[in-house]
Write a protein that holds these residues in place. Structure first.
Motif, PDB file in Angstrom:
ATOM      1  N   LYS A 254       0.847  -1.179   0.000  1.00  0.00           N
ATOM      2  CA  LYS A 254       0.000   0.000   0.000  1.00  0.00           C
ATOM      3  C   LYS A 254       0.889   1.237   0.000  1.00  0.00           C
ATOM      4  O   LYS A 254       1.878   1.294   0.723  1.00  0.00           O
ATOM      5  CB  LYS A 254      -0.886  -0.015   1.247  1.00  0.00           C
ATOM      6  CG  LYS A 254      -1.997   0.977   1.206  1.00  0.00           C
ATOM      7  CD  LYS A 254      -2.902   0.790   2.415  1.00  0.00           C
ATOM      8  CE  LYS A 254      -4.145   1.602   2.265  1.00  0.00           C
ATOM      9  NZ  LYS A 254      -5.010   1.471   3.416  1.00  0.00           N
ATOM     10  N   GLN A 255       0.545   2.227  -0.809  1.00  0.00           N
ATOM     11  CA  GLN A 255       1.341   3.441  -0.890  1.00  0.00           C
ATOM     12  C   GLN A 255       1.033   4.337   0.300  1.00  0.00           C
ATOM     13  O   GLN A 255      -0.126   4.573   0.634  1.00  0.00           O
ATOM     14  CB  GLN A 255       1.047   4.208  -2.175  1.00  0.00           C
ATOM     15  CG  GLN A 255       1.613   3.558  -3.405  1.00  0.00           C
ATOM     16  CD  GLN A 255       1.387   4.434  -4.625  1.00  0.00           C
ATOM     17  OE1 GLN A 255       0.713   5.442  -4.558  1.00  0.00           O
ATOM     18  NE2 GLN A 255       1.949   4.027  -5.745  1.00  0.00           N
ATOM     19  N   ASN A 256       2.084   4.842   0.937  1.00  0.00           N
ATOM     20  CA  ASN A 256       1.922   5.771   2.045  1.00  0.00           C
ATOM     21  C   ASN A 256       1.875   7.206   1.558  1.00  0.00           C
ATOM     22  O   ASN A 256       1.698   8.122   2.342  1.00  0.00           O
ATOM     23  CB  ASN A 256       3.072   5.611   3.051  1.00  0.00           C
ATOM     24  CG  ASN A 256       3.001   4.269   3.754  1.00  0.00           C
ATOM     25  OD1 ASN A 256       1.928   3.695   3.870  1.00  0.00           O
ATOM     26  ND2 ASN A 256       4.136   3.787   4.213  1.00  0.00           N
ATOM     27  N   ASN A 257       2.035   7.393   0.291  1.00  0.00           N
ATOM     28  CA  ASN A 257       2.035   8.727  -0.288  1.00  0.00           C
ATOM     29  C   ASN A 257       0.618   9.299  -0.239  1.00  0.00           C
ATOM     30  O   ASN A 257      -0.322   8.705  -0.751  1.00  0.00           O
ATOM     31  CB  ASN A 257       2.538   8.648  -1.734  1.00  0.00           C
ATOM     32  CG  ASN A 257       2.870  10.010  -2.284  1.00  0.00           C
ATOM     33  OD1 ASN A 257       2.677  11.026  -1.626  1.00  0.00           O
ATOM     34  ND2 ASN A 257       3.385  10.021  -3.489  1.00  0.00           N
ATOM     35  N   THR A 258       0.464  10.462   0.372  1.00  0.00           N
ATOM     36  CA  THR A 258      -0.871  11.067   0.508  1.00  0.00           C
ATOM     37  C   THR A 258      -1.180  12.023  -0.626  1.00  0.00           C
ATOM     38  O   THR A 258      -2.280  12.560  -0.679  1.00  0.00           O
ATOM     39  CB  THR A 258      -0.966  11.822   1.844  1.00  0.00           C
ATOM     40  OG1 THR A 258       0.049  12.831   1.885  1.00  0.00           O
ATOM     41  CG2 THR A 258      -0.817  10.867   3.007  1.00  0.00           C
ATOM     42  N   GLU A 259      -0.220  12.257  -1.527  1.00  0.00           N
ATOM     43  CA  GLU A 259      -0.472  13.158  -2.644  1.00  0.00           C
ATOM     44  C   GLU A 259      -1.415  12.497  -3.638  1.00  0.00           C
ATOM     45  O   GLU A 259      -1.360  11.305  -3.877  1.00  0.00           O
ATOM     46  CB  GLU A 259       0.833  13.512  -3.351  1.00  0.00           C
ATOM     47  CG  GLU A 259       1.748  14.386  -2.545  1.00  0.00           C
ATOM     48  CD  GLU A 259       2.976  14.764  -3.339  1.00  0.00           C
ATOM     49  OE1 GLU A 259       2.897  14.824  -4.586  1.00  0.00           O
ATOM     50  OE2 GLU A 259       4.015  14.984  -2.722  1.00  0.00           O
ATOM     51  N   LYS A 260      -2.267  13.331  -4.236  1.00  0.00           N
ATOM     52  CA  LYS A 260      -3.195  12.835  -5.235  1.00  0.00           C
ATOM     53  C   LYS A 260      -2.431  12.529  -6.525  1.00  0.00           C
ATOM     54  O   LYS A 260      -1.604  13.299  -6.963  1.00  0.00           O
ATOM     55  CB  LYS A 260      -4.271  13.886  -5.507  1.00  0.00           C
ATOM     56  CG  LYS A 260      -5.327  13.422  -6.458  1.00  0.00           C
ATOM     57  CD  LYS A 260      -6.415  14.442  -6.625  1.00  0.00           C
ATOM     58  CE  LYS A 260      -7.442  13.933  -7.601  1.00  0.00           C
ATOM     59  NZ  LYS A 260      -8.518  14.887  -7.804  1.00  0.00           N
ATOM     60  N   GLN A 261      -2.706  11.392  -7.114  1.00  0.00           N
ATOM     61  CA  GLN A 261      -2.068  10.990  -8.369  1.00  0.00           C
ATOM     62  C   GLN A 261      -2.942  11.434  -9.537  1.00  0.00           C
ATOM     63  O   GLN A 261      -4.124  11.120  -9.590  1.00  0.00           O
ATOM     64  CB  GLN A 261      -1.883   9.472  -8.404  1.00  0.00           C
ATOM     65  CG  GLN A 261      -0.898   8.950  -7.393  1.00  0.00           C
ATOM     66  CD  GLN A 261       0.524   9.369  -7.722  1.00  0.00           C
ATOM     67  OE1 GLN A 261       0.935   9.345  -8.875  1.00  0.00           O
ATOM     68  NE2 GLN A 261       1.251   9.773  -6.701  1.00  0.00           N
ATOM     69  N   TYR A 262      -2.347  12.158 -10.445  1.00  0.00           N
ATOM     70  CA  TYR A 262      -3.065  12.634 -11.609  1.00  0.00           C
ATOM     71  C   TYR A 262      -2.773  11.727 -12.805  1.00  0.00           C
ATOM     72  O   TYR A 262      -1.872  10.897 -12.770  1.00  0.00           O
ATOM     73  CB  TYR A 262      -2.675  14.079 -11.921  1.00  0.00           C
ATOM     74  CG  TYR A 262      -3.117  15.039 -10.842  1.00  0.00           C
ATOM     75  CD1 TYR A 262      -4.415  15.515 -10.805  1.00  0.00           C
ATOM     76  CD2 TYR A 262      -2.237  15.437  -9.845  1.00  0.00           C
ATOM     77  CE1 TYR A 262      -4.833  16.379  -9.810  1.00  0.00           C
ATOM     78  CE2 TYR A 262      -2.640  16.301  -8.845  1.00  0.00           C
ATOM     79  CZ  TYR A 262      -3.942  16.766  -8.835  1.00  0.00           C
ATOM     80  OH  TYR A 262      -4.348  17.619  -7.845  1.00  0.00           O
ATOM     81  N   LEU A 263      -3.529  11.912 -13.867  1.00  0.00           N
ATOM     82  CA  LEU A 263      -3.445  11.034 -15.031  1.00  0.00           C
ATOM     83  C   LEU A 263      -2.040  11.008 -15.625  1.00  0.00           C
ATOM     84  O   LEU A 263      -1.511   9.950 -15.953  1.00  0.00           O
ATOM     85  CB  LEU A 263      -4.457  11.476 -16.094  1.00  0.00           C
ATOM     86  CG  LEU A 263      -4.494  10.674 -17.373  1.00  0.00           C
ATOM     87  CD1 LEU A 263      -4.965   9.259 -17.088  1.00  0.00           C
ATOM     88  CD2 LEU A 263      -5.379  11.334 -18.393  1.00  0.00           C
ATOM     89  N   PHE A 264      -1.401  12.153 -15.761  1.00  0.00           N
ATOM     90  CA  PHE A 264      -0.107  12.214 -16.428  1.00  0.00           C
ATOM     91  C   PHE A 264       1.068  12.114 -15.467  1.00  0.00           C
ATOM     92  O   PHE A 264       2.208  12.349 -15.854  1.00  0.00           O
ATOM     93  CB  PHE A 264      -0.007  13.475 -17.289  1.00  0.00           C
ATOM     94  CG  PHE A 264      -1.001  13.477 -18.407  1.00  0.00           C
ATOM     95  CD1 PHE A 264      -0.959  12.502 -19.376  1.00  0.00           C
ATOM     96  CD2 PHE A 264      -1.987  14.439 -18.480  1.00  0.00           C
ATOM     97  CE1 PHE A 264      -1.866  12.479 -20.408  1.00  0.00           C
ATOM     98  CE2 PHE A 264      -2.904  14.437 -19.509  1.00  0.00           C
ATOM     99  CZ  PHE A 264      -2.841  13.450 -20.472  1.00  0.00           C
ATOM    100  N   ASP A 265       0.823  11.773 -14.206  1.00  0.00           N
ATOM    101  CA  ASP A 265       1.914  11.489 -13.277  1.00  0.00           C
ATOM    102  C   ASP A 265       2.539  10.130 -13.570  1.00  0.00           C
ATOM    103  O   ASP A 265       3.698   9.900 -13.251  1.00  0.00           O
ATOM    104  CB  ASP A 265       1.412  11.517 -11.829  1.00  0.00           C
ATOM    105  CG  ASP A 265       1.111  12.921 -11.350  1.00  0.00           C
ATOM    106  OD1 ASP A 265       1.590  13.878 -11.987  1.00  0.00           O
ATOM    107  OD2 ASP A 265       0.404  13.069 -10.338  1.00  0.00           O
ATOM    108  N   ASN A 266       1.769   9.251 -14.180  1.00  0.00           N
ATOM    109  CA  ASN A 266       2.245   7.908 -14.509  1.00  0.00           C
ATOM    110  C   ASN A 266       2.886   7.929 -15.903  1.00  0.00           C
ATOM    111  O   ASN A 266       2.232   8.257 -16.894  1.00  0.00           O
ATOM    112  CB  ASN A 266       1.066   6.930 -14.484  1.00  0.00           C
ATOM    113  CG  ASN A 266       1.504   5.503 -14.652  1.00  0.00           C
ATOM    114  OD1 ASN A 266       2.648   5.211 -14.948  1.00  0.00           O
ATOM    115  ND2 ASN A 266       0.557   4.599 -14.467  1.00  0.00           N
TER     116      ASN A 266
END
Length: 113
Positions: free
Chosen positions: A3-15
């Motif tokens: 599970k990712q501990n990152n609390t930042e929202k992932q956007y479409l172009f982040d990947n």
């Protein structure tokens, strides 16, 4: 899966995979449009319009020219990062007794409590 501990929202172009997919779609559209040059009959006004890939080349050259003109225009249109802050400070003309904190409050905008 961890599970990712990152609390930042992932956007479409982040990947990066999504960016590659988008580029493949754009490349496929470009190829289809160039291949349609074989099928579509054009009523041309000038002889060079009948050349294969004329509109693709014309569009590419047009985009390059627009970018070059924009880079040139940037030299005389660009302003400093704090340009509007300085303009606002000039309008308020603080008195001689004004402190740095008051200047910062004037430049920062209105505070609503």
């Amino acid at each position: 899966m961890a599970k990712q501990n990152n609390t930042e929202k992932q956007y479409l172009f982040d990947n990066p995979k999504n960016i590659k997919r988008l580029l493949y779609i754009v490349y496929a559209c470009c190829i289809v449009l160039v291949l349609l040059d074989f099928v579509i009959h054009r009523h041309v006004y000038h002889s060079w319009e009948s050349l294969f890939g004329f509109y693709a080349i014309y569009g590419f050259i047009g985009c390059v020219v627009l970018v070059l003109i924009a880079k040139w225009m940037r030299t005389f249109l660009m302003r400093d990062e704090d340009y509007y802050d300085r303009m606002e400070l000039k309008q308020h003309k603080p008195t001689e007794q004004a402190s740095e904190e008051q200047l910062d409050n004037n430049a920062g905008g209105k505070h609503v409590d």
